[in-house]
Scaffold this motif. Structure first.
Motif, short mmCIF file in Angstrom:
data_model
loop_
_atom_site.label_atom_id
_atom_site.label_comp_id
_atom_site.label_asym_id
_atom_site.label_seq_id
_atom_site.Cartn_x
_atom_site.Cartn_y
_atom_site.Cartn_z
N ALA A 41 20.69 15.13 79.75
CA ALA A 41 19.63 14.61 78.88
C ALA A 41 19.70 15.21 77.48
O ALA A 41 19.04 14.70 76.57
N ARG A 42 20.51 16.26 77.28
CA ARG A 42 20.59 16.94 75.98
C ARG A 42 21.91 16.70 75.26
O ARG A 42 22.14 17.28 74.19
N VAL A 43 22.80 15.87 75.81
CA VAL A 43 24.11 15.62 75.19
C VAL A 43 23.93 15.04 73.80
O VAL A 43 24.62 15.44 72.86
N ASP A 44 23.01 14.11 73.63
CA ASP A 44 22.78 13.54 72.30
C ASP A 44 22.28 14.60 71.32
O ASP A 44 22.65 14.59 70.14
N ASP A 45 21.47 15.54 71.81
CA ASP A 45 21.00 16.64 70.96
C ASP A 45 22.17 17.49 70.48
O ASP A 45 22.23 17.90 69.31
N LEU A 46 23.11 17.77 71.36
CA LEU A 46 24.29 18.54 70.99
C LEU A 46 25.09 17.80 69.93
O LEU A 46 25.54 18.38 68.94
N GLY A 47 25.27 16.49 70.10
CA GLY A 47 25.97 15.69 69.11
C GLY A 47 25.28 15.72 67.75
O GLY A 47 25.92 15.85 66.71
N TYR A 85 33.39 15.64 66.11
CA TYR A 85 33.35 16.03 67.52
C TYR A 85 33.62 14.85 68.43
O TYR A 85 33.49 13.70 68.05
N GLU A 86 34.02 15.18 69.64
CA GLU A 86 34.11 14.25 70.76
C GLU A 86 33.46 14.96 71.94
O GLU A 86 33.83 16.08 72.26
N LEU A 87 32.49 14.33 72.55
CA LEU A 87 31.83 14.89 73.73
C LEU A 87 32.13 14.00 74.92
O LEU A 87 32.07 12.78 74.81
N GLU A 88 32.48 14.61 76.02
CA GLU A 88 32.72 13.88 77.26
C GLU A 88 31.75 14.39 78.32
O GLU A 88 31.65 15.60 78.53
N LEU A 89 31.07 13.49 78.95
CA LEU A 89 30.14 13.83 80.03
C LEU A 89 30.75 13.34 81.33
O LEU A 89 31.07 12.17 81.48
N SER A 90 30.92 14.28 82.27
CA SER A 90 31.51 13.96 83.58
C SER A 90 30.47 14.17 84.67
O SER A 90 29.56 14.97 84.53
N ASP A 91 30.65 13.46 85.79
CA ASP A 91 29.75 13.65 86.93
C ASP A 91 30.28 14.76 87.84
O ASP A 91 31.26 15.43 87.51
N ARG A 127 31.50 10.20 70.10
CA ARG A 127 32.28 10.70 68.97
C ARG A 127 31.44 10.69 67.71
O ARG A 127 30.63 9.80 67.51
N GLY A 128 31.65 11.67 66.89
CA GLY A 128 30.92 11.70 65.63
C GLY A 128 31.66 12.46 64.58
O GLY A 128 32.69 13.02 64.76
#
Length: 53
Positions: A20-26, A36-42, A52-53
């Motif tokens: 729920a906080r991945v967008d906050d990190l971006g 940055y590139e963020l990858e969210l895995s299960d 990506r941003g």
């Protein structure tokens, strides 16, 4: 979070983030003007989302 240097001036952040906080990190990385590139895995390590941003 672990911070590891990789090729050139790139840095790898590796660790657990509340999904729920991945967008906050971006937004935080973007605020500092960092690309940055963020990858969210299960739980089974399958890619769920990439930002990506």
């Amino acid at each position: 979070m672990e911070i590891d240097p990789i090729d050139g001036s790139d840095v790898l952040l590796n660790g657990i983030v509340d999904p729920a906080r991945v967008d906050d990190l971006g937004r935080l990385l973007g605020f500092f003007g960092l690309p940055y590139e963020l990858e969210l895995s299960d739980e089974s390590n399958a890619l769920v989302r990439e930002i990506r941003g």
